[in-house]
Design a protein around this motif. Sequence first.
Motif, short mmCIF file in Angstrom:
data_model
loop_
_atom_site.label_atom_id
_atom_site.label_comp_id
_atom_site.label_asym_id
_atom_site.label_seq_id
_atom_site.Cartn_x
_atom_site.Cartn_y
_atom_site.Cartn_z
N THR A 44 -4.61 10.46 1.45
CA THR A 44 -5.32 9.10 1.18
C THR A 44 -6.54 9.02 2.21
N THR A 86 0.81 -1.17 0.11
CA THR A 86 -0.03 -0.06 0.10
C THR A 86 0.76 1.30 0.06
N VAL A 146 0.80 4.19 -2.99
CA VAL A 146 0.45 5.52 -2.71
C VAL A 146 1.45 6.40 -3.29
N TYR A 173 1.28 6.24 -6.98
CA TYR A 173 0.49 7.11 -7.56
C TYR A 173 0.67 8.61 -7.55
N TYR A 174 1.24 8.94 -6.36
CA TYR A 174 1.85 10.37 -6.34
C TYR A 174 2.78 10.81 -7.23
#
Length: 202
Positions: A132, A114, A118, A121-122
């Motif tokens: 989030t 996870t 994240v 994605y960033y």
Amino acid sequence: MIYAILMAGGRGTRLKVPCEKPLFRLHDKPLIKYVIDNVNQSKFIDELIIAVSPNTPETTEYLNSTDGDFRILDTSGEDYLTDLSYILDYFEKKSKDDVLLFINADLPFISTQTIDYVLDYYLNSDKDALSTLVPVEIFEKLGLDYSYEFDGYVPSGLNVLRSINIVQDEDQLVIPKDELALNINTIPDSEVAEKLYNEYYV
């Protein structure tokens, strides 16, 4: 550089136990140790910084007694926003181009997968900041309380910022995972976590 900033300087008053919250034991292991171990396996993070304060002297002592791969940063512990501002100032003086992943010390089930999701994605976003969120339904399913929600979503305690101390243009990422709802703020939270422990660590 990508830094993980582990926030471990809060008072943790809601837990109502005789130890500091980062040292509260889930399945006989301190909460903070779970987060350290999972952060250190990330393929993106260059360095782990653990932010402590006068509120958590025993946590600082525990960290100093381990042979962990991290650096300790002292903050005031006045409140989260004050410490956040101090940390952003600290890193901005070094570089305005670093990425800071902020993560709370009370998220023992946060997985490396996870964390990397994240950050990936960033890094592909055009915004300077990322928060989030977890759907309220996850908390309701697990029987967990939450202190704040907006439009059906609860902040998870996992956020990304650029190393500049200004208001940053923010993207939001909804992650419907139990692991982000299981921040240990109360004894009932810990009881739910104990029941789910085998799903994550066995």
